[in-house]
Scaffold this motif. Structure first.
Motif, PDB file in Angstrom:
ATOM      1  N   CYS A   1       5.799  -1.415   0.566  1.00  0.00           N
ATOM      2  CA  CYS A   1       5.512  -1.636   2.108  1.00  0.00           C
ATOM      3  C   CYS A   1       4.252  -2.427   2.510  1.00  0.00           C
ATOM      4  O   CYS A   1       4.138  -2.708   3.567  1.00  0.00           O
ATOM      5  N   ASN A   2       3.771  -2.945   1.623  1.00  0.00           N
ATOM      6  CA  ASN A   2       2.651  -3.846   1.929  1.00  0.00           C
ATOM      7  C   ASN A   2       1.370  -3.328   2.733  1.00  0.00           C
ATOM      8  O   ASN A   2       0.494  -4.177   3.078  1.00  0.00           O
ATOM      9  N   ALA A   3       1.091  -2.055   2.466  1.00  0.00           N
ATOM     10  CA  ALA A   3       0.123  -1.467   3.087  1.00  0.00           C
ATOM     11  C   ALA A   3      -1.221  -1.870   2.218  1.00  0.00           C
ATOM     12  O   ALA A   3      -2.277  -1.952   2.837  1.00  0.00           O
ATOM     13  N   CYS A   4      -1.104  -2.050   1.163  1.00  0.00           N
ATOM     14  CA  CYS A   4      -1.968  -2.660  -0.207  1.00  0.00           C
ATOM     15  C   CYS A   4      -2.423  -3.726   0.355  1.00  0.00           C
ATOM     16  O   CYS A   4      -3.627  -4.103   0.425  1.00  0.00           O
ATOM     17  N   THR A   5      -1.647  -4.617   0.463  1.00  0.00           N
ATOM     18  CA  THR A   5      -1.885  -5.965   0.688  1.00  0.00           C
ATOM     19  C   THR A   5      -2.775  -6.251   1.962  1.00  0.00           C
ATOM     20  O   THR A   5      -3.622  -6.981   1.750  1.00  0.00           O
TER      21      THR A   5
ATOM     22  N   PRO B   1       0.535   4.471   1.267  1.00  0.00           N
ATOM     23  CA  PRO B   1       0.881   5.764   1.805  1.00  0.00           C
ATOM     24  C   PRO B   1       1.693   6.772   0.754  1.00  0.00           C
ATOM     25  O   PRO B   1       1.602   7.871   1.091  1.00  0.00           O
ATOM     26  N   THR B   2       2.134   6.316  -0.248  1.00  0.00           N
ATOM     27  CA  THR B   2       2.564   7.183  -1.463  1.00  0.00           C
ATOM     28  C   THR B   2       1.703   7.763  -2.448  1.00  0.00           C
ATOM     29  O   THR B   2       2.234   8.182  -3.466  1.00  0.00           O
ATOM     30  N   SER B   3       0.643   6.974  -2.437  1.00  0.00           N
ATOM     31  CA  SER B   3      -0.405   7.334  -3.586  1.00  0.00           C
ATOM     32  C   SER B   3      -0.047   6.877  -4.700  1.00  0.00           C
ATOM     33  O   SER B   3       0.040   7.505  -5.611  1.00  0.00           O
ATOM     34  N   ALA B   4       0.714   5.593  -4.722  1.00  0.00           N
ATOM     35  CA  ALA B   4       1.383   5.277  -5.920  1.00  0.00           C
ATOM     36  C   ALA B   4       0.478   4.564  -6.916  1.00  0.00           C
ATOM     37  O   ALA B   4       0.850   4.373  -8.117  1.00  0.00           O
ATOM     38  N   ILE B   5      -0.682   4.494  -6.499  1.00  0.00           N
ATOM     39  CA  ILE B   5      -1.834   3.972  -7.624  1.00  0.00           C
ATOM     40  C   ILE B   5      -2.701   4.664  -7.851  1.00  0.00           C
ATOM     41  O   ILE B   5      -3.490   5.662  -6.876  1.00  0.00           O
ATOM     42  N   THR B   6      -3.146   4.801  -9.000  1.00  0.00           N
ATOM     43  CA  THR B   6      -4.267   5.825  -9.479  1.00  0.00           C
ATOM     44  C   THR B   6      -5.203   4.834 -10.121  1.00  0.00           C
ATOM     45  O   THR B   6      -5.108   3.959 -10.715  1.00  0.00           O
TER      46      THR B   6
HETATM   47  S1  SF4 Z   1       1.512   0.012  -3.910  1.00  0.00           S
HETATM   48 FE1  SF4 Z   1       1.564   1.585  -2.203  1.00  0.00          FE
HETATM   49  S2  SF4 Z   1       0.967   0.418  -0.357  1.00  0.00           S
HETATM   50 FE2  SF4 Z   1       1.239  -1.080  -2.177  1.00  0.00          FE
HETATM   51  S3  SF4 Z   1       3.398  -1.597  -1.534  1.00  0.00           S
HETATM   52 FE3  SF4 Z   1       3.719  -0.036  -2.766  1.00  0.00          FE
HETATM   53  S4  SF4 Z   1       3.670   1.833  -1.849  1.00  0.00           S
HETATM   54 FE4  SF4 Z   1       2.973   0.169  -0.404  1.00  0.00          FE
END
Ligand code: SF4
Ligand code: SF4
Lengths: 668, 282
Positions: free
Chosen positions: B46-50, B218-223
């Motif tokens: 989704c690019n929210a992180c970027t 948004p998905t808390s994919a990163i810890t």
């Molecule tokens: S790591 Fe999270 S914020 Fe980044 S693209 Fe994946 S889902 Fe989106």
């Protein structure tokens, strides 16, 4: 929420107390600071002098407003119209009160990408605008074009729900749509389909299911009968989906219960949009998902605060009124119809017929350019406000907006303050207790206190509310009905048969950070690569490689994409995630105004849409336009983030593990 | 690393290559070693992180022309791949890969910097000293992940037309022409948390500090966390996934999803990825 330093807001964050966002935030939310410090913000009121807009003082601006729309102007309610974008909360109440004071019923709520068709379908079936969806309880989500991860009600909320759905026991997502969306890109299986035939496919799957005794009793006999027409071969030839896949889908639905079947924009944007969506919902009924993965949202105890989400009908009513010369004055707030309306409507010309037009904006957009008075208002980080989202996962949540910083420009004003002044033109006595919108909001919000059973003082309640940023109201769940009738499922027998002059289906796609284009003037968003194509700072036309090869089209070739209502020239991008008979151009670009980062970037596909309407609601059928595609002979490089090769070339970059091998339940 | 230091410790530095078992986490790091785990099955691309990284770290927007010349400055980017054996359509969707500096333990970029502008910190970050960097760009050539970004232009004078500079994060420098930059694991946040903890005579607690990308996702994919602390979520995830910071060519069970990208090059990255999952029966 945001980080503030020395009186400046620096970074936006999600509010962890929100049940909707859970403290998370998307790029659009992040970009609020770029709206705030946008170099092209309007910093003072502007008034039309001849052909151009010239700076003017607030005193003069308000005097002009008074002259044209005040009690002495002699304007009556029918001669006035107020167009807004989607609105909720107390500002909506104030707008309503202003219209009442004028004796006007003309509040036209318009969103180019409104959920009106989906609401209409839900209303027919479930008796509510929007049921509540339980992703986490579903073993299988079958989505017909619902881009819940990218666009729609609340991508941040649904992304959170999606993450739960993917944890052990991992749910399976199947996406069926003519052009791959972000959600489609994350599906276990993505199935392309001819636009508009999704309902037929759903009935084809229903037909397979109803062959079994388990399911045949779930729906009335006349529906079983109707569905019986949709045998594998018929459905396959209408939809272009292989017949073995149809049986396969039915098998999976049977096996993975409870499931959840949902639909989205690409299903709804057709003449038979409501029926298309209803045909899909019947699967939930047959599969017994209603009450398990589909149930009611909370019933808000504050209907006056509930969101007005907008409709095309309301745009049309206003456009017709302007064309007929009905209005002496119009106000426009939170919408940019000159940009988002198709050319065939002649909105710009009609707007010009109105003698006095006022826009309330952060930056001058295409619509404001046409207005006689353009008033600069606070941004979201400078103003107070209250909002209610139209999708409420738990109880009802009222989101409180409060300034993160003082106004950046002394000559901007709060929209709420302006509205209050306007209401006072006619109802000074009633509103004299409130010197400004802040005090009005404080009183109004404090009135909610009993509903949340708060026992401390009003003052405490107010500060508590502001510090939490949300008010949670426990409210009873709405009961949902399950009405299905054969009329509802009455799909055209030849759905979308191709037109030789316009052989392609046009898919005006909604980009997750651009939506209807209102955010296009943010550098961050322009430079944020589109997730699927990785293109930046541009528009493009997605075309299937097979189709491109047959037409001799290469990436970067300029194509002329023409409908009956206009032509746009746009670069080709070869994209495997699209039906070979469709061509997709993203919305949101092609601005003639708005500011330096947006103006002149890309093209605006809204303009070439045909006058095709959803027959139950009168909404513009966004996916109902046919186009022809011609090479122009020119070409230019497509600026994008991906390299020359689009695969991993055998490297172990993203490794994929089959779901039956993975042991997610043993993971931390 | 000064010349004196180099000469004094010559025998240590002239080692040919890192070898397995050379290091041990607890000998190497006494308090902190920051690391990540990124679940590709729930990353949606989704690019929210970027965008969060742009906001947090004062990344300049370079515009279309410079983007095309490869001058983009996104410290974290989302790569998108199609399956190699895809037929007519990408039936299993796309593969998204968030790629940022992997904060390698044996960072190939560090060894080639002629002035030692990029080096290891005592909390295990691959740091970039903007003042020392002379812009040779050797590091960028040597980075297997291509996550180092060079300031070809004087962005402070062009990238933030007024009043956009008001939005810049005062905790992070704005970099000027001629120097290299990259993901820092949001070192400004880490330093703040560490000094706050120090004033309270304790270590940073798990979850007390997260980089901007982790916070936004948004998905808390990163810890994110400190893998020296065996009870931190990230340490438990690495252990659970049988990924060891100082091993290459990790041998692990088939069903285990953890891996590090290009680990056979032996940079010992500090970012563990979890494999994307697909229901093949769907
Ligand atoms: S790591 Fe999270 S914020 Fe980044 S693209 Fe994946 S889902 Fe989106
Ligand atoms: S850790 Fe910080 S610097 Fe690195 S990618 Fe994430 S936000 Fe950017």
């Amino acid at each position: 929420m945001g980080r503030v330093r020395e009186g400046r807001v620096l970074k936006m964050e999600g509010n962890p107390e929100s049940k909707i966002s859970g403290g998370k935030i998307c790029g659009l939310g992040q970009a609020a600071v770029q709206v705030q410090y946008n170099p092209d913000r309007l910093t003072q009121p502007m008034m039309r002098v001849g052909d151009s807009l010239q700076p003017v003082s607030w005193d003069k601006a308000m005097a002009l407003l008074e002259e044209k729309t005040g009690p002495k102007s002699g304007i009556n309610g029918n001669e006035f119209a107020f167009m807004t974008g989607a609105m909720s909360g107390h500002l909506k109440v104030l707008v309503q009160n202003y219209l009442d004071s004028l004796g006007s019923k003309n509040h036209f709520v318009y969103e180019a990408l409104s959920p009106a068709v989906s609401f209409a379908a839900n209303k027919q079936i479930y008796g509510v605008d929007m049921p509540r969806l339980h992703f986490d309880k579903a073993k299988l989500i079958l989505s017909f074009g619902s881009d819940f991860l990218g666009t729609g009600a609340s991508p941040v909320h649904f992304a959170k729900e999606y993450a739960k759905f993917r944890k052990a026991p991992r749910g399976t997502l199947i996406q069926i749509e003519p052009k791959m969306t972000m959600t489609g890109a994350n599906a276990d299986r993505w199935i392309p389909i001819i636009p508009g035939t999704e309902g037929v496919l759903a009935l084809g799957v229903a037909n397979q299911l109803l062959k079994h005794d388990d399911f045949s009793k779930t729906v009335p006999a006349d529906i079983v009968n109707l569905v019986g027409k949709y045998d594998l071969d018929t459905v396959s030839s209408i939809t272009s989906v292989r017949s073995d896949l149809i049986g396969h889908l039915a098998g999976l639905l049977w096996e993975k219960s409870p499931s959840l079947v949902i639909s989205g924009a690409s299903v709804e944007g057709h003449v038979h949009g409501v029926q298309n969506a209803a045909a899909i919902q019947i699967l939930n009924r047959i599969l017994g998902n209603v009450g398990k993965t589909v149930d009611g949202q909370a019933q808000s105890p504050f209907p006056q605060l509930a969101p007005a989400t907008g409709s095309f009908a309301s745009l049309k009513a206003m456009n017709d009124g302007m064309g007929a010369g009905t209005y002496k004055a119009v106000f426009i707030y939170g919408a940019n119809p000159v940009f988002t309306t198709p050319s065939f409507m002649g909105f710009r010309d009609n707007l010009r017929k109105v003698p006095f037009k006022v826009a309330f904006v952060n930056a001058v957009d295409e619509t404001a350019e046409e207005c006689d008075l353009v008033l600069p208002i606070y941004t979201a980080v400078e103003d107070f406000g209250s909002h209610v989202a139209w999708y409420q996962p738990e109880g009802v949540e009222i989101t409180m907006q409060q300034p993160l910083m003082d106004k950046l420009y002394s000559d901007t004003r709060s929209m709420g303050d302006i509205m209050l002044d306007l209401v006072k033109q006619r109802r000074a006595d009633e509103y004299k207790a409130w010197p400004n919108f802040f005090s009005y909001l404080k009183t109004a919000v404090t009135n909610i206190k009993p509903a949340v059973k708060y026992t401390d003082t009003d003052e405490h309640f107010w500060y508590d509310t502001l510090s939490h940023g949300v008010i949670h109201v426990d409210a009873p769940q709405q009961q949902i009905a399950e009405n299905f009738s054969t009329e509802m499922l009455d799909l055209p027998t030849t759905v979308n048969s191709p037109d030789p002059k316009f052989p392609f289906y046009l898919i005006p796609s909604e980009r997750h950070y651009f939506r209807d284009g209102r955010h296009a003037n943010c550098g961050w968003l322009q430079e944020s690569p589109d997730p699927l194509t990785t293109v930046v700072w541009d528009s493009w036309a997605e075309i299937h490689p097979k189709t491109a090869a047959s037409m001799g089209i290469h990436e970067g070739d300029y194509l002329e994409v023409s409908s009956q209502n206009g032509t746009i020239k746009v670069k080709a991008y070869l994209f495997p995630g699209i039906h070979p008979d469709a061509i997709s151009i993203p919305l949101g670009q092609g601005h003639e105004s708005l500011g330096r980062f947006a103006k002149g970037v890309g093209v605006n596909p809204f303009k070439i849409l045909n006058p095709v309407f959803e027959k139950n609601t009168g909404e513009l059928a966004m996916f109902g336009t046919r186009v022809s595609v011609k090479r122009t002979g020119q070409s230019e490089i497509v600026v994008k983030d991906e390299g020359p090769v689009s695969t991993q070339m055998g490297r172990k970059l993203v490794v994929t593990l089959p779901a039956d091998v993975a042991q997610l339940s043993k993971e931390i | 690393m000064s010349i004196t230091n180099l000469l004094n410790n010559w025998s240590f530095y002239r080692q040919k290559r890192p070898y397995q078992g050379q290091y041990d986490l607890n000998r190497q790091y006494s308090e902190y070693k920051w690391a990540m785990a990124l679940d590709l099955d729930i990353c949606t691309g989704c690019n929210a992180c970027t965008t969060a990284c742009y906001a947090e770290n004062n990344l300049p927007v370079v515009g279309k022309k410079r983007f095309n010349q490869g001058h983009v400055m996104h410290w974290i980017r989302i790569e998108r791949y199609w399956d190699e054996n895809m037929g007519e359509f990408p039936e299993q969707g796309a593969s998204f890969l968030p790629m940022m500096c992997q904060q390698c333990e044996e960072a190939p970029c560090e060894t080639v910097c002629p002035v030692g502008a990029t080096s290891h910190t005592n909390d295990g970050l691959n740091s970039q000293n903007y003042h020392r960097c002379v812009g040779s760009r050797y590091c960028s050539v040597n980075c297997p992940y291509k996550v180092r970004y060079f300031n070809f232009w004087n962005y402070p004078s062009t990238a933030w037309p007024a009043p956009l500079p008001d939005q810049l994060n005062p905790d992070v420098t704005v970099r000027t022409k001629g120097i290299m930059e990259k993901c820092t694991f949001c070192v400004q946040r880490l330093n703040e948390a560490k000094s706050r903890a120090r004033t309270e005579y304790r270590l940073v607690r798990d979850g007390e500090v997260v980089p901007a990308c982790v916070q936004a996702c948004p998905t808390s994919a990163i810890t994110f966390g400190n893998i020296v602390d065996p009870k931190s979520k990230v340490a438990m995830m690495w252990k659970n996934q049988q990924v060891d910071l100082y091993k290459d060519m990790q041998e692990k069970d088939n069903s285990v999803r953890g891996y590090r990208i290009l680990e056979d090059l032996r940079p010992f990255p500090s970012v563990m990825y979890l494999e994307r999952v697909r229901d093949m029966e769907a």
